[in-house]
Motif scaffolding. Structure first.
Motif, mmCIF file in Angstrom:
data_model
loop_
_atom_site.group_PDB
_atom_site.id
_atom_site.type_symbol
_atom_site.label_atom_id
_atom_site.label_comp_id
_atom_site.label_asym_id
_atom_site.label_seq_id
_atom_site.Cartn_x
_atom_site.Cartn_y
_atom_site.Cartn_z
ATOM 1 N N UNK A 52 26.736 -29.954 -9.902
ATOM 2 C CA UNK A 52 25.662 -30.897 -10.193
ATOM 3 C C UNK A 52 24.610 -30.883 -9.094
ATOM 4 N N UNK A 53 25.056 -30.718 -7.863
ATOM 5 C CA UNK A 53 24.107 -30.659 -6.746
ATOM 6 C C UNK A 53 23.205 -29.439 -6.855
ATOM 7 N N UNK A 54 23.771 -28.280 -7.192
ATOM 8 C CA UNK A 54 22.969 -27.065 -7.359
ATOM 9 C C UNK A 54 21.973 -27.229 -8.495
ATOM 10 N N UNK A 55 22.414 -27.828 -9.598
ATOM 11 C CA UNK A 55 21.528 -28.029 -10.734
ATOM 12 C C UNK A 55 20.400 -28.990 -10.382
ATOM 13 N N UNK A 56 20.721 -30.045 -9.643
ATOM 14 C CA UNK A 56 19.705 -31.034 -9.265
ATOM 15 C C UNK A 56 18.625 -30.401 -8.385
ATOM 16 N N UNK A 57 19.005 -29.430 -7.581
ATOM 17 C CA UNK A 57 18.050 -28.790 -6.675
ATOM 18 C C UNK A 57 17.023 -27.941 -7.415
#
Length: 447
Positions: free
Chosen positions: A86-91
């Motif tokens: 989710x963190x990678x996608x949010x970036x």
């Protein structure tokens, strides 16, 4: 892992050496059974040309795959989607449709398991025109370099992205392994052409390396394989520019490519339209012209030109679209769009199509034909300087209008890239008078 970086000016054989070094690695056993070389480029045009170059070498026969960074990134992100957090996608949510997959792929390549998954198929990576890599695509290369053998080529001065700081990129390339500096220009032996290109690259006055010649109160600056002149062309008298273009084409052997930094300039468009149709007569009765040519356009430009001639309703049935588009089906993209509509009707029962969906079908058909190299052109060509990157032509005419934009440095890079496309001869025609004593043709005057 080994890293070879070839750095050199235009025409010094960077791609030749890139492919040659990769061939040596393959001959030394750099590829195992079922493994391939992966060649990565920024644009599809460069990908097709590199694909053709690799296909000429028996060492790579059926053992290479050419892709753009974008295609490689989308494939990697799709196949390793379970590892996207989710963190990678949010970036990447704020990035566009091209940069988002590249950023995701770069983050995935921070994972050792992902890198090993890539290296099992592609232990050897080639990267041409590496000066064009932005931060997202550079991160992909940095990730691959941790596990794969890399052979890359770049020339900082040929980056045509105005304002982009290429120093960190070139610094990393030079520090990643062995740097091979190429200094001998092999594209041409024409000394005037070489001298003019070097003067532009170094920010000197181009006229100082050429010989002035005045005829009928008009001065041009000449050297072997090169001519610099201006043309007092305006919207009202674009025929003066048309004559200059046609007269230069008449003096060349073989095809001529016309380059400009602004393909939308009204004077240039009007002059080239005249060149297409008009015949001129010299004082001795000899004639020259007309010279038909066609524009070599980017996929988006090709699609825009096609779609502006079609008025699509917001929603339409298959029958309505067939009636509207069939008269235009001589265009392959339209024919493929109709075929796709019909397949969706038969396979999925879709009976109505939105204008945006039909438009995307046509754009995708054009992109696919370009990617596969099916858009062939013959005779004289006209194109933007950006479109001509990484290509070479026997004869070049550069049309430089007052509408050329960008910093002085950016304009020098554009002019250098245009001049260095020529193998035999380049003529630079500057629209307007009194513009040859300022960038990109000379240093900015001091006050």
């Amino acid at each position: 892992m080994t890293f070879d970086f070839f750095e050199g000016a235009a025409g010094t054989g960077k791609t030749h050496n890139l492919v040659g070094r990769a061939g040596e690695i393959v001959q030394e056993g750099g590829l195992g059974e079922e493994q391939k070389l992966l060649a990565l480029t920024f644009m599809n045009g460069a990908r097709r040309r590199l694909d053709a170059r690799l296909a000429e070498n028996p060492a790579f026969r059926r053992r290479f795959d050419c892709q753009t960074f974008d295609v490689f990134a989308r494939t990697l992100a799709a196949r390793r989607r379970s590892l996207i957090t989710q963190e990678m996608q949010a970036q990447v949510d704020a990035l566009n449709q091209f940069n988002a997959p590249c950023s995701l792929a770069a983050s995935l390549l921070e994972n050792e398991a992902v890198r090993q998954w890539v290296v099992r198929s592609f232990p050897l990576i080639l990267v041409d025109e590496a000066q064009d890599l932005d931060e997202h695509r550079l991160r992909i290369l940095q990730g691959l370099a941790q596990s794969c053998q890399i052979v890359a080529a770049a020339d900082e001065f040929q980056c045509l992205h105005d304002g982009r700081d290429t120093a960190p990129l070139i610094g990393w390339l030079e520090g990643a392994g062995q740097t091979h500096r190429l200094t001998q220009v092999r594209r041409t032996t024409q000394q005037g052409l070489l001298a003019a290109a070097l003067a532009v690259r170094e920010g000197r006055d181009v006229k100082t390396v050429l010989a002035a010649k005045t005829f009928n109160n008009r001065t041009s600056w000449n050297g072997a394989g090169f001519r610099l002149q201006d043309a007092p062309a305006t919207n009202a008298n674009h025929a003066l520019l048309a004559w200059s273009i046609a007269n230069d084409i008449a003096q060349r052997q073989g095809s001529v490519v016309i380059l400009t930094p602004d393909s939308g300039n009204a004077i240039i468009r009007a002059a080239l339209a005249t060149v297409q149709t008009r015949q001129w007569t010299r004082n001795n009765g000899a004639t020259f012209g007309p010279y038909p040519h066609e524009w070599d356009r980017h996929d988006n430009e090709e699609a825009d030109a096609l779609l502006t001639s079609i008025t699509l309703p917001d929603y339409a049935t298959c029958a309505d679209l067939r009636a509207l588009l069939t008269p235009l089906a001589e265009n392959v993209a339209i024919a493929q769009t109709l075929s796709r509509i019909d397949r969706l009707r038969r396979a999925h029962g879709q009976s109505e199509f939105a204008a945006a969906q039909v438009t995307e079908f046509a754009r995708e058909a054009i992109r696919n034909r370009s990617r596969l190299g099916f858009r062939q052109q013959r005779g004289h060509l006209a194109m933007t300087i950006q479109r001509a990157k990484n290509r070479e032509f026997p004869n070049v005419i550069v049309l430089w209008p007052h509408t050329a934009t960008g910093s002085a440095e950016h304009q020098r890079r554009l002019l250098y890239n245009a001049i260095t496309r020529a193998q035999n001869h380049c003529t630079v025609i500057v629209l307007g008078q009194g513009r040859l004593n300022a960038p990109p043709f000379a240093p900015r005057p001091t006050t």
